[in-house]
Motif scaffolding. Structure first.
Motif, PDB file in Angstrom:
ATOM      1  N   PRO A   1      19.366 -14.800 -25.560  1.00 28.45           N
ATOM      2  CA  PRO A   1      18.637 -16.002 -25.995  1.00 28.45           C
ATOM      3  C   PRO A   1      17.333 -15.624 -26.691  1.00 28.45           C
ATOM      4  CG  PRO A   1      19.411 -16.243 -23.737  1.00 28.45           C
ATOM      5  CD  PRO A   1      19.660 -14.822 -24.112  1.00 28.45           C
ATOM      6  N   GLN A   2      17.064 -16.251 -27.817  1.00 28.04           N
ATOM      7  CA  GLN A   2      15.883 -15.923 -28.608  1.00 28.04           C
ATOM      8  C   GLN A   2      15.179 -17.197 -29.060  1.00 28.04           C
ATOM      9  OE1 GLN A   2      17.031 -13.538 -31.953  1.00 28.04           O
ATOM     10  NE2 GLN A   2      17.538 -11.740 -30.721  1.00 28.04           N
ATOM     11  N   VAL A   3      13.871 -17.051 -29.305  1.00 30.17           N
ATOM     12  CA  VAL A   3      13.064 -18.113 -29.891  1.00 30.17           C
ATOM     13  C   VAL A   3      12.201 -17.515 -30.986  1.00 30.17           C
ATOM     14  CG1 VAL A   3      12.990 -19.587 -27.835  1.00 30.17           C
ATOM     15  CG2 VAL A   3      11.266 -17.799 -28.129  1.00 30.17           C
ATOM     16  N   GLN A   4      11.736 -18.361 -31.875  1.00 28.43           N
ATOM     17  CA  GLN A   4      10.725 -17.944 -32.844  1.00 28.43           C
ATOM     18  C   GLN A   4       9.506 -18.832 -32.687  1.00 28.43           C
ATOM     19  OE1 GLN A   4      11.254 -18.451 -37.047  1.00 28.43           O
ATOM     20  NE2 GLN A   4      12.358 -20.380 -36.878  1.00 28.43           N
ATOM     21  N   CYS A   5       8.337 -18.249 -32.900  1.00 27.74           N
ATOM     22  CA  CYS A   5       7.083 -18.984 -32.743  1.00 27.74           C
ATOM     23  C   CYS A   5       6.856 -19.876 -33.966  1.00 27.74           C
ATOM     24  CB  CYS A   5       5.924 -18.000 -32.574  1.00 27.74           C
ATOM     25  SG  CYS A   5       4.302 -18.773 -32.560  1.00 27.74           S
ATOM     26  N   VAL A   6       6.634 -21.165 -33.711  1.00 29.72           N
ATOM     27  CA  VAL A   6       6.358 -22.110 -34.792  1.00 29.72           C
ATOM     28  C   VAL A   6       4.938 -22.672 -34.705  1.00 29.72           C
ATOM     29  CG1 VAL A   6       8.771 -22.742 -35.123  1.00 29.72           C
ATOM     30  CG2 VAL A   6       7.407 -23.985 -33.445  1.00 29.72           C
ATOM     31  N   HIS A   7       4.248 -22.396 -33.605  1.00 23.21           N
ATOM     32  CA  HIS A   7       2.839 -22.759 -33.445  1.00 23.21           C
ATOM     33  C   HIS A   7       2.125 -21.572 -32.806  1.00 23.21           C
ATOM     34  CE1 HIS A   7       3.827 -26.922 -34.347  1.00 23.21           C
ATOM     35  NE2 HIS A   7       4.758 -26.903 -33.407  1.00 23.21           N
ATOM     36  N   PRO A   8       1.024 -21.091 -33.390  1.00 29.45           N
ATOM     37  CA  PRO A   8       0.312 -19.958 -32.784  1.00 29.45           C
ATOM     38  C   PRO A   8      -0.231 -20.323 -31.411  1.00 29.45           C
ATOM     39  CG  PRO A   8      -0.992 -20.934 -34.559  1.00 29.45           C
ATOM     40  CD  PRO A   8       0.352 -21.588 -34.609  1.00 29.45           C
ATOM     41  N   TYR A   9      -0.283 -19.326 -30.531  1.00 31.57           N
ATOM     42  CA  TYR A   9      -0.764 -19.557 -29.171  1.00 31.57           C
ATOM     43  C   TYR A   9      -1.642 -18.381 -28.742  1.00 31.57           C
ATOM     44  CZ  TYR A   9      -0.788 -20.233 -24.096  1.00 31.57           C
ATOM     45  OH  TYR A   9      -1.195 -20.414 -22.789  1.00 31.57           O
ATOM     46  N   VAL A  10      -2.791 -18.699 -28.182  1.00 29.52           N
ATOM     47  CA  VAL A  10      -3.719 -17.678 -27.685  1.00 29.52           C
ATOM     48  C   VAL A  10      -3.601 -17.626 -26.169  1.00 29.52           C
ATOM     49  CG1 VAL A  10      -6.125 -16.945 -27.537  1.00 29.52           C
ATOM     50  CG2 VAL A  10      -5.286 -18.068 -29.621  1.00 29.52           C
ATOM     51  N   ALA A  11      -3.340 -16.451 -25.628  1.00 28.45           N
ATOM     52  CA  ALA A  11      -3.168 -16.282 -24.184  1.00 28.45           C
ATOM     53  C   ALA A  11      -4.420 -16.738 -23.444  1.00 28.45           C
ATOM     54  CB  ALA A  11      -2.858 -14.826 -23.863  1.00 28.45           C
ATOM     55  N   GLN A  12      -4.200 -17.503 -22.367  1.00 30.31           N
ATOM     56  CA  GLN A  12      -5.300 -17.997 -21.549  1.00 30.31           C
ATOM     57  C   GLN A  12      -5.487 -17.182 -20.279  1.00 30.31           C
ATOM     58  OE1 GLN A  12      -7.159 -20.608 -22.855  1.00 30.31           O
ATOM     59  NE2 GLN A  12      -5.785 -20.299 -24.599  1.00 30.31           N
ATOM     60  N   GLN A  13      -4.445 -16.448 -19.869  1.00 29.00           N
ATOM     61  CA  GLN A  13      -4.495 -15.623 -18.671  1.00 29.00           C
ATOM     62  C   GLN A  13      -3.903 -14.259 -18.984  1.00 29.00           C
ATOM     63  OE1 GLN A  13      -3.077 -17.475 -15.039  1.00 29.00           O
ATOM     64  NE2 GLN A  13      -3.541 -19.527 -15.810  1.00 29.00           N
ATOM     65  N   PRO A  14      -4.220 -13.238 -18.159  1.00 24.32           N
ATOM     66  CA  PRO A  14      -3.747 -11.887 -18.469  1.00 24.32           C
ATOM     67  C   PRO A  14      -2.235 -11.737 -18.538  1.00 24.32           C
ATOM     68  CG  PRO A  14      -5.510 -11.808 -16.837  1.00 24.32           C
ATOM     69  CD  PRO A  14      -5.153 -13.242 -17.012  1.00 24.32           C
ATOM     70  N   ASP A  15      -1.473 -12.584 -17.806  1.00 22.91           N
ATOM     71  CA  ASP A  15      -0.017 -12.438 -17.825  1.00 22.91           C
ATOM     72  C   ASP A  15       0.632 -13.236 -18.947  1.00 22.91           C
ATOM     73  OD1 ASP A  15      -0.555 -14.943 -16.723  1.00 22.91           O
ATOM     74  OD2 ASP A  15       1.214 -14.909 -15.438  1.00 22.91           O
ATOM     75  N   GLU A  16      -0.173 -13.856 -19.809  1.00 21.58           N
ATOM     76  CA  GLU A  16       0.367 -14.615 -20.929  1.00 21.58           C
ATOM     77  C   GLU A  16       0.400 -13.765 -22.188  1.00 21.58           C
ATOM     78  OE1 GLU A  16      -1.227 -18.967 -19.305  1.00 21.58           O
ATOM     79  OE2 GLU A  16      -1.740 -18.295 -21.328  1.00 21.58           O
ATOM     80  N   LEU A  17       1.176 -14.205 -23.165  1.00 19.63           N
ATOM     81  CA  LEU A  17       1.369 -13.467 -24.408  1.00 19.63           C
ATOM     82  C   LEU A  17       0.829 -14.299 -25.569  1.00 19.63           C
ATOM     83  CD1 LEU A  17       2.677 -10.826 -25.468  1.00 19.63           C
ATOM     84  CD2 LEU A  17       4.781 -12.132 -25.845  1.00 19.63           C
ATOM     85  N   THR A  18      -0.053 -13.697 -26.349  1.00 19.30           N
ATOM     86  CA  THR A  18      -0.541 -14.351 -27.559  1.00 19.30           C
ATOM     87  C   THR A  18       0.546 -14.314 -28.622  1.00 19.30           C
ATOM     88  OG1 THR A  18      -2.868 -13.851 -27.125  1.00 19.30           O
ATOM     89  CG2 THR A  18      -2.242 -14.237 -29.413  1.00 19.30           C
ATOM     90  N   LEU A  19       0.817 -15.456 -29.238  1.00 20.87           N
ATOM     91  CA  LEU A  19       1.891 -15.562 -30.221  1.00 20.87           C
ATOM     92  C   LEU A  19       1.327 -15.806 -31.611  1.00 20.87           C
ATOM     93  CD1 LEU A  19       4.486 -17.839 -28.351  1.00 20.87           C
ATOM     94  CD2 LEU A  19       4.309 -15.339 -28.329  1.00 20.87           C
TER      95      LEU A  19
END
Length: 617
Positions: free
Chosen positions: A522-540
């Motif tokens: 299963p795959q996704v592509q980023c359509v809205h940028p995202y900035v990680a808010q916590q250390p375990d999150e991923l900036t997209l």
């Protein structure tokens, strides 16, 4: 023109992939060209065993390209100067085009499925229609439509749109895959020109402004602009060499050898600049708050038409955006070069060097912020047990937060007890777990700890609303050198899964990682940028492709980004799923190719490539 066609037919037969479909495509294309009969194309009847010998013969793609006249230097420089987009605009338009292209490819699966269902329902009608309609002649191959500079004010969008390319006739000779490769290399060059234009604006319009010089103390200016002059100088030399390569021939031979040399010898200036990012952001915020003159000047400069409505901060982060984007552009080239060719080896080497630079940039940023964070955490901790040194150069925070611990042993618990759970606070580092209770004064009292490698987690089966989102944490060896078990309750399903993933990273997830080398996932592509808010999150970033490793019912995905294998959590609303299994499989195959290990063929070609580079100089 006939000699040109014959030379290209021979070169393409040698340098292109050996699959049957591509061989048929070459034969079909050659049939439309004068002078391209089999007698003049020595590669057409070659067996796989004969290819290495043919590749070393004088009839190669590089030799054939020398027959094409070069682009006049003035013509190319004028073309570069006409780029009207700042790099921020260029980058956004390019990534949005990537997203739209994948959407169109993804929609093909639905059309094909609907078409196949319709054919099953009315096979007789279709047969009758086919009998009535005369056979149409085979259609000519369509050129790849890739929009890189979607700008109505620019005279060119693609390499194939250049007047010199249109008038030369090479589009009738080159295979579609080679045209796509030319477009990929052309994008790298033109995007570097756009980047240089934006970076030069940062220096000339902001940094060298007379009022700016008077307002800022030299030390403040140094922190805010760092070594941007060094970065600008490297970009200028890099762009100049790329321009010279473009001027050599209207068909670009290669650009990755130049990228490789600059990444290895000159791009260390990016590491210095990016590593200063933490102090740069802090200094900028402080100047905005404390110096009204600085704030007014920045606002005034941002309103200048040159900036096209872009904020000053978007210019400051240009070097970090460029070095990461440059790696992706080389990946795009690598996906299109012939396998086991010299150009593939060059692209792999350039990509490897860029990965090292990007990694050093990321580590530089993290090192600055992590050191300050560890000092702050150490000051807040009071140890009820034997003290554990928190600050270490090899330690960093992965996750922190509050959880509910179940009171008393399992055998004596009762759902009627009001104090079934009480709050505890966890600090999870890359090598250590610290369990605390929050006490007055923004302090934390530590009552247990364990090495991260000695942690085990287990999800508790659904036992009603009261025990929802509960999991078991087992410390195989805690601060008292004994095994300890905690039953912990999270505030939501996503929070529970995020803690379980962080505490035990090697635990099997719902879906399989791309590193398992399955041909579908299963795959996704980023359509809205995202900035990680916590250390375990991923900036997209826009157009990022990620494998889904796990997901929750409340809208979170644990994913692995394909181009760098970074993992983390992100909101599902920032992405859209890739439904076409062929596209997913192709994405994985391309990643395997980009990240494949060195092989003997690469080692053999490396010395030849270095010799060729020296000869060009």
């Amino acid at each position: 023109m006939e000699l040109l066609a014959a030379a290209f037919s021979a070169a393409c037969a040698v340098d292109h992939d050996s699959s049957t479909s591509e061989s048929d495509a070459r034969d079909s294309a050659a049939g439309h060209l004068p002078g391209s009969e089999s007698s003049s194309t020595p590669g057409n009847g070659a067996t796989p065993e004969e290819w290495p010998a043919l590749a070393d013969s004088p009839t190669t793609l590089t030799e054939a390209l020398r027959m094409i006249h070069p682009i006049p230097a003035d013509s190319w420089r004028n073309l570069i100067e006409q780029i009207g987009l700042l790099y921020q605009e260029y980058r956004d338009k390019s990534t949005l085009q990537e997203i739209e292209t994948r959407r169109q490819q993804d929609a093909e699966i639905e059309d094909n499925t609907n078409g196949s269902l319709a054919s099953e329902d009315t096979p007789e009608e279709e047969e009758e229609e086919e009998e009535e309609e005369p056979a149409s002649p085979p259609e000519r191959k369509a050129l790849p439509q890739i929009c890189l500079l979607s700008n109505p004010h620019s005279r060119f969008n693609l390499w194939q749109d250049l007047p010199e390319i249109r008038s030369s006739g090479v589009l009738e000779i080159l295979q579609p895959e080679e045209i796509k490769l030319q477009e990929a290399m052309f994008e790298l060059v033109t995007s570097e020109a756009s980047y240089y234009k934006s970076l030069n604006l940062l220096v000339s319009h902001f940094m060298e402004n007379e009022r700016m010089r008077k307002i800022l103390h030299p030390s403040e200016a140094h922190i805010l602009f760092s070594n941007v002059l060094d970065v600008l100088a490297v970009s200028e030399r890099f762009l100049l060499e790329l321009e010279h390569r473009m001027e050599e021939n209207i068909v670009i031979s290669d650009v990755c050898d130049i990228v490789y040399r600059y990444a290895a010898d000159h791009f260390s200036v990016y590491i210095t600049y990016v590593s200063n990012q933490t102090y740069q952001e802090r200094a900028y915020k402080q100047l905005l708050q404390e110096k009204a003159a600085f704030r007014e000047l920045i606002t005034q400069l941002e309103l200048d038409p040159k900036c096209k409505g872009l904020p000053f901060s978007s210019f400051l982060i240009l070097p970090f955006q460029r070095i990461t984007r440059l790696k992706l552009l080389v990946q795009n080239i690598l996906k299109r070069v012939e396998e086991r060719s010299e150009r593939e080896c060059t692209a792999l080497d350039a990509h490897k060097e860029l990965e090292m630079v990007v990694k050093a940039c990321n580590e530089g940023v993290r090192k600055m912020s992590r050191t300050e964070q560890m000092i702050c955490i150490q000051k807040k901790m009071e140890f009820k047990i034997k003290s554990v040194p928190i600050i270490s150069h090899s330690r960093w925070l992965l996750k922190q937060g509050e959880l509910q611990q179940m009171s008393g042993p399992k055998t004596s618990r009762t759902l009627r007890t009001k104090k079934l759970f009480h709050e505890i606070y966890l600090f999870l580092f890359n090598d250590l777990l610290v369990i605390c209770r929050q006490i007055p004064g923004d302090k934390y009292q530590v009552f247990d700890s364990a090495p991260r490698g000695l942690l085990r987690v287990e999800e508790l089966e659904d036992q009603g609303q009261t025990l929802a989102n509960v999991f078991i944490l087992r410390l195989l060896e805690n601060a008292d050198d004994r095994e300890a078990t905690y039953m912990l309750k999270a505030s939501s399903q996503s929070e529970m899964k995020r803690w379980m993933t962080s505490l035990a990273p090697n635990r099997r997830t719902k879906f399989v990682s791309f590193t398992s080398r399955l041909l579908d996932c299963p795959q996704v592509q980023c359509v809205h940028p995202y900035v990680a808010q916590q250390p375990d999150e991923l900036t997209l970033e826009l157009a990022d492709i990620l494998n889904i490793l796990d997901k929750t019912d409340d809208g979170w995905i644990f994913g692995e980004r394909l181009h760098d294998q970074e993992r983390g959590w992100f909101p599902s609303s920032m992405t859209e799923e890739i439904l076409n299994p062929k596209i997913r499989s192709q994405n994985l195959k391309e990643c395997f190719r980009v990240h494949k290990m060195d092989d003997p063929q690469r080692s053999q070609n490396k010395d030849r490539r270095k010799l060729g580079s020296r000869n060009r100089q």
